[in-house]
Write a protein that holds these residues in place. Sequence first.
Motif: not given
Length: 416
Positions: A273-284, A306-313
């Motif tokens: 998450l911190s390196m790419t701005g992404f996390m799988s749904n399972r990971g979340r 998560f609001e801060t980090c996620l590209l797909d927020y």
Amino acid sequence: MNIIASKNRNPNQNIQQKVIPHCQVIPGADSREINHIVEETFGRYTSKALKRNGKGVAIVWFRNDLRVLDNEALLKAWDSSEMVLPVYCVDPRHSQTTYHFGFPKTGALRAQFLIECLADLRKNLMNRGLNLLIRHGKPEEIIPSLAKSFGAHAVDEELNVERLSIEAKCTVRGCIRIPSSFGPPPSVVDWGSVPLIEQLELHSPKASLHGTQILIYDAFRRIKNVLVDTCFAVDTGGPRKLEYKWSQDQKLFESWRDGCTGYPLIDANMKELSMTGFMSNRGRQIACSFLVRDMGIDWRMGAEWFETCLLDYDPCSNYGNWTYGAGVGNDPREDRYFSIPKQAQNYDREGEYVAYWLPQLKALPKERRNFPGGSYIEQIVSLKHGNINQNRNQNDSLTRTGRRNNFKGKHAQVNR
């Protein structure tokens, strides 16, 4: 003049500040290959038979759906006008902080992603006879001003109405056809520039996200971002006002945030998450369960991070998922629990995922990567159900016992 707002789903709501020092380089095709694929795709969905029938100027207010292909608002604007003026507003309110804990509403990675999306949108519009007008300020001030400047005598906004009863009967349509040119554009002296990340008071992340496409389809209702705090985040009890005693222990939260919990599956997801701005749904789901169930931390801290980090927020899917995971949403299973040992066995049996994001685990035998014992950092908390260092059979036995956790003395719903 008509104003048609493009409101569909794409990951750019906010803009701000936290800089991630080490970013993962995202592999991708070279620019020539990307351009070839783009042109081939546009050619497949371009029709020379389309004719426009409208008069005057139509404004397309780009908000979240920053694309030319399959954009119904753009096609409708072109069809109903003689000229189209595409507009994007860089809203300064997007650089504010989150409601409760003051995290940046958007981190550097998502800001960079937004910038690259705008550059790509402008390029694709220019390739088809238009341009993108970029203005800094509040849309409710900019759009009426533009409408007045161009002599608007009608303002239409295309609303994205969603109803469960309608959705149940809907079918998925194919990609719409677009004209070979959307031009000509109206006369504009200064089209504005795509903002630099430094102009947003940020610093460039080391990883470029160019060429990345993220298509998000979620089941939660679309509401305006300003409503999120009142709908989901006013108190710890969520929409149903349940009474839980959550911790806001900063040390525990930071260990989760930084991927230093001692549990490889959690740490790998948080590093990604911190390196790419992404996390799988399972990971979340796993990361949420660990934070609220095993650590007992206030779910709002996780949601805002998560609001801060996620590209797909997206405000609805993010806060809806967190209230669901914390057992405070509109869901009867209040103590849903994800067993880390079981999740690791099911989804990363050979430890390839955790070894990718935690290179120090690569030297371990595959069966030990998720269960490294003393070969990895100390675990920050004990699990409520199961022990990460026990074998799989013992984990299954423990998770089946349905031991009571600290959530109102009820049996946990263990997801295995």
